[in-house]
Design a protein around this motif. Structure first.
Motif: not given
Length: 179
Positions: A74-79, A84-99
């Motif tokens: 549900d949540r993702l931490v990317v190092i 720390l590169i990202a700490a967010t929800t899976m949906a927000d992480f993917v949405a940030r990449a764009g459509a």
């Protein structure tokens, strides 16, 4: 009556998970928990981890299998490079990449391609489908409607977790695969 060292990789994974649960811990850390498991075992681990999280436990999973993480986390931490590169929800992480690209089918494909190209939209024709890469589905639909062009399909594919991850971590990799 079989020594644990003789188990298959998948069975050893299951045994390790069982051992981790013996103390009824509030926090669990799994490193590549589906390594060596068959599809049924993978589903079992995914269901187990989600169930443990639903009980209120903290479940941390480290994995390189991004498609599996997209189905599990549900949540993702990317190092990357120790930062720390990202700490967010899976949906927000993917949405940030764009459509992803827009897929369009129309009985007036040539006319639609002309209209889109005249607007500076990048269009690629693949048989009876146009693939649009720098324009939203809303804008494609509006342009088609304003020119009286019938659409049979107008869809946008979501960027995968893998694509989003590679896009976000592009500047934080030490090694790249040769092309």
């Amino acid at each position: 009556n079989k020594p644990a060292g003789t188990f298959s990789l998948g069975m050893a994974q299951r045994l390790g998970i069982a051992a981790a649960l013996l103390g009824d811990p509030e926090v669990l850390l799994f490193d590549e928990p589906v390594n060596g498991l068959d599809p049924e075992g993978i589903r079992w681990v995914r269901t187990l981890m989600r169930g443990l999280a639903a009980e209120g436990r903290t479940v941390l999973v480290s994995s390189h299998l991004l498609a599996e993480m997209a189905n599990t986390a549900d949540r993702l931490v990317v190092i990357g490079r120790g930062r720390l590169i990202a700490a967010t929800t899976m949906a927000d992480f993917v949405a940030r990449a764009g459509a992803g690209p827009v897929r369009v089918r129309s009985p007036q494909l040539d006319r639609l391609r002309e209209v889109l190209s005249a607007q500076g939209v990048s269009v690629r024709c693949e048989g009876e489908v146009l693939t649009v890469t720098n324009c939203s589905t809303e804008r494609v639909g509006e342009l088609a409607a304003s020119h009286g062009i019938t659409l049979h399909e107008l869809s946008c594919t979501q960027v995968s977790l893998e694509d989003a991850y590679l896009q976000l971590t592009d500047g934080a990799v030490d090694y790249r695969a040769g092309a």
